[in-house]
Design an enzyme around this catalytic site. Structure first.
Site, PDB file in Angstrom:
ATOM      1  CG  ASN B  16      -2.296  -0.023   0.943  1.00  0.00           C
ATOM      2  OD1 ASN B  16      -2.691   0.304  -0.178  1.00  0.00           O
ATOM      3  ND2 ASN B  16      -3.096  -0.412   1.908  1.00  0.00           N
ATOM      4  CB  VAL B 133       6.037   6.669  15.505  1.00  0.00           C
ATOM      5  CG1 VAL B 133       5.114   6.660  16.712  1.00  0.00           C
ATOM      6  CG2 VAL B 133       7.315   5.955  15.813  1.00  0.00           C
ATOM      7  N   GLY B 135       2.204   7.247  11.438  1.00  0.00           N
ATOM      8  CA  GLY B 135       2.060   7.440   9.995  1.00  0.00           C
ATOM      9  C   GLY B 135       2.423   8.800   9.476  1.00  0.00           C
ATOM     10  CB  ILE B 137       1.531  12.566  13.014  1.00  0.00           C
ATOM     11  CG1 ILE B 137       0.087  12.076  12.933  1.00  0.00           C
ATOM     12  CG2 ILE B 137       1.627  13.783  13.917  1.00  0.00           C
ATOM     13  CD1 ILE B 137      -0.479  11.653  14.273  1.00  0.00           C
ATOM     14  N   GLY B 188     -12.266  -3.075   7.441  1.00  0.00           N
ATOM     15  CA  GLY B 188     -10.842  -3.181   7.135  1.00  0.00           C
ATOM     16  C   GLY B 188      -9.957  -2.424   8.113  1.00  0.00           C
ATOM     17  CD  GLU B 191      -3.491  -7.025  10.342  1.00  0.00           C
ATOM     18  OE1 GLU B 191      -3.100  -8.172  10.154  1.00  0.00           O
ATOM     19  OE2 GLU B 191      -2.742  -6.052  10.516  1.00  0.00           O
ATOM     20  CG  ASP B 202       0.716  -1.291  16.161  1.00  0.00           C
ATOM     21  OD1 ASP B 202       1.586  -1.451  15.289  1.00  0.00           O
ATOM     22  OD2 ASP B 202       0.068  -0.229  16.291  1.00  0.00           O
ATOM     23  CE  LYS B 206       2.228   2.061  15.036  1.00  0.00           C
ATOM     24  NZ  LYS B 206       0.778   1.981  14.724  1.00  0.00           N
ATOM     25  N   GLY B 308      -2.389   4.206   6.366  1.00  0.00           N
ATOM     26  CA  GLY B 308      -2.933   4.458   5.033  1.00  0.00           C
ATOM     27  C   GLY B 308      -1.813   4.702   4.043  1.00  0.00           C
TER      28      GLY B 308
END
Lengths: 444, 444
Positions: B16, B133, B135, B137, B188, B191, B202, B206, B308
């Site tokens: 992605n 970390v 995404g 930001i 989505g 998972e 997760d 982080k 994303g």
């Protein structure tokens, strides 16, 4: 640390922020040296009155009224005098002497930033100004560097703590503007003459700097469309709350095509309705926040203290350490980002939503007539709420006198011009007693 | 642009995020070149299966299964494979070849970051990881550079979109955990095997990276105290809401003194009550945010998309442009900030507040007995709310059977050890039927 280089730092001005900068330079010298890779030696503080009382106890021998000799000897000059002169002359002098300049002077940057940036570029020195917008909130590096691989399309900022405090008070207590202002003045959040804050002038200057930052273009303060909050009433706030909105004073800078099809930048400051779920709606009290939309990164927000001695000093010192690191390690300074020349675009080209409150006669067909006017102007309605007013109890004649209703519309996005024309046409209808409020809406 | 330098960029992985990175490198080549001061030429994309379907249409000739030749030829290597191997081997190879490395691989950084940072430092190449970390930001530059003149004391992050989506759904709809999880899976956001997200693993990885970023110290993932959200019930959420709180899964890293008096770092992940006025409470859906407290700057928050394709690609490209600029203009790379070695501090040393819900017998003296237990342990009570339960309607005997009440306490800050001991002692009281919930509180 024996072999560590020493960088000479001159401080101009010793108000609230300046005094904190001096304190940190002295107290945290070791940490700053480790981060910079060089010792930062505060060589002096230029002030108008050496004997004046300071907010922090500082060594008397640092103070001088002679700025020029300090500047001539400095590697880094920190300008915290505020105002246009002598700040401008002293910054030019620092640039001419090859010193890196760190400033928090938004008035000077908004008025004369392009000239100063150009001089700094030409001299190959760094001019940084993290503290000039939104105090302690890191914006310069996230916007200039972290988002260097993206394209920012819009920036919306709560950048004036005074007006945010006042609106937040009105929202949480139901107070009128005048009472909330008086409370803010009592707490020191508003000045005795609050004009620059409440009429949006301060937010406009910051909006121009935000636009320059986000879009890498010069933007003239004179092109900022500006409306303050002094006409916002407790009724406006209550009606907005009732409909799920909060009213904030926003500085909005966006990249868009003008009526002539050319790409440009529009900057506007006005009271704005925001859905209560919007991240900017959660910015309370005197805090600041800047909401950024970028093509790939999507929505981001940066939140923090917009003013205050220590917070703003933190931003100044971030710039000082960065400048020092570059002096030690080399590398690109402020010249690193390409600058484009985007024209200023008028409010006419901006697409926005309106919230419109109307006092109307409560009779059949009213809504249909008004909706017809919206449709004629190509403006579509997102939501409508109606409140019927009880008949005037003082109308003892019981003559079946007019019962009124209040209609509140939120429109979909449309051009500012169509929306303004719609409001004028609606105002002209016989069945409309009064246009109670017209406010712009964002975040929907 | 004729004389502009060209930098060769190798991309490892084309999921992605990788596909979006490739798209932007190709489509926005001109803007990226202007920002970097050099052309960024995508020389190839190393993947396992050249024929696999991609989310973006990309030139077939870019794909290869041979990563090593691509790396050998590259100035900048972008690693977006995820997982430990072959990512680790390939990054080491890139460093050995003198390429700058940009990665979004949080699993690898949490497991083996210190070794990779050390190798990069030694080789004098840049290793950046903005995308690893939160995404999109921007955190790396604000924390490392803008706050270089300050000292961060605490970081609290909503860094897992899945759990934030689930908790937000539970809060807004009253759903049970299992139903909200199912909805997230359908959309989505979660998972099929949601363990890594809902059990906080997760967020823990982080959290360790956040601690390293904020405190300039290595932090071992094994030292993160971790509790997930699978035991949070609709009743917990409703009770919290009723008391003016929202429940969020936070990664909290703080700098503090351990029981031995030495300064260190504690990292914990757990469901946390936050006042609804707190900026982190306004982080909805799958968004991420990181709340930072610094000595001078005070409170700050950074908000945006945590995951994303395009958003994360934006963060990757910010790093790529920065690395490219340095290659063109010179200057300090990742070695710029001093690293200290702070020990990991256990949860026992952390001071926090507890929310405690108790099911108790509704009889005189209950509150006084319980308050006595709190006082014995040196824990003071900030607020208490009592709800009397109606007598059990099925208790037809009408024998004056036990009427129960629910007591909900929020404590002042106290040591984790005292709070845990208090809960145990309260649990042992005859008048306490059950300890319904124990949750930590922040932001008060």
């Amino acid at each position: 640390m024996g072999s560590m280089k020493t960088l000479k730092v001159a401080l101009l001005g010793c108000g609230n922020v300046g005094a904190q900068v001096a304190r940190i330079l002295i107290d945290d010298a070791e940490v700053l040296a480790a981060r910079t890779g060089a010792r930062l030696q505060l060589t002096g503080i230029a002030v108008r009155d050496v004997a004046a009382k300071r907010t922090v106890d500082l060594p008397a021998e640092l103070f001088t009224t002679e700025a020029e000799p300090l500047i001539k000897d400095a590697d880094i000059v920190i300008e915290l005098l505020g105002g246009l002169e002598p700040a401008r002359t002293l910054i030019r002098s620092a640039i001419d002497n090859g010193a890196a300049v760190v400033t928090g002077n938004k008035a000077l940057l908004a008025a004369d930033g392009q000239d100063l940036y150009a001089r700094a570029d030409e001299a190959g020195v760094e001019l940084s100004f993290e503290a000039a917008v939104a105090g302690a909130i890191p914006l310069l590096r996230p916007i200039r560097e972290s988002l260097a691989g993206d394209r920012i399309t819009k920036v919306m900022g709560i950048v004036n703590g005074t007006t945010n405090y006042i609106l937040d008070q009105m929202d949480s207590t139901g107070a009128q503007f005048a009472d909330a202002l008086a409370a803010a003045q009592e707490l020191g959040y508003a000045e005795a003459d609050p004009t620059a804050d409440v009429e949006g002038h301060d937010a406009a200057a910051k909006g121009a700097i935000l636009a320059e930052l986000a879009f890498h273009t010069p933007f003239d303060l004179a092109n900022v469309q500006c409306q303050g909050i002094s006409s916002i009433t407790a009724d406006d706030i209550a009606a907005a709350k009732d409909a799920g909105y909060v009213i904030k004073l926003l500085s909005i800078a966006e990249r868009l095509r003008g009526l002539d099809g050319r790409e440009g930048v529009a900057v506007r400051v006005h009271p704005t309705l925001l859905p209560r779920q919007h991240p900017l709606a959660a910015v309370h009290g005197a805090f600041n926040a800047v909401f950024v939309e970028a093509e790939n990164a999507g929505e981001m927000m940066f939140y923090g203290q917009g003013a205050g001695g220590a917070p703003t000093a933190s931003a100044v010192l971030g710039d000082v350490v960065s400048a020092g690191r570059r002096m030690v390690g080399g590398g690109p300074g402020r010249t690193e980002t390409a600058t484009v020349q985007l024209p200023a675009v008028g409010l006419d080209s901006v697409k926005t939503s309106y919230y419109i409150g109307l006092d109307v006669a409560d009779q059949p067909g009213v809504l249909s007539q008004i909706a017809g006017v919206f449709a004629e102007h190509g403006v579509s309605i997102e939501t409508m709420r109606q409140t019927i007013h009880a008949e005037d109890p003082h109308d003892t004649a019981n003559d079946g006198g007019q019962v009124t209703a209040e209609l509140r519309f939120v429109t979909h996005r449309a051009s500012e011009a169509s929306l303004a024309a719609t409001v004028e046409a609606v105002r002209g209808l016989d069945i409309v007693n009064a246009v109670i409020s017209v406010l712009r809406v964002e975040g929907i």
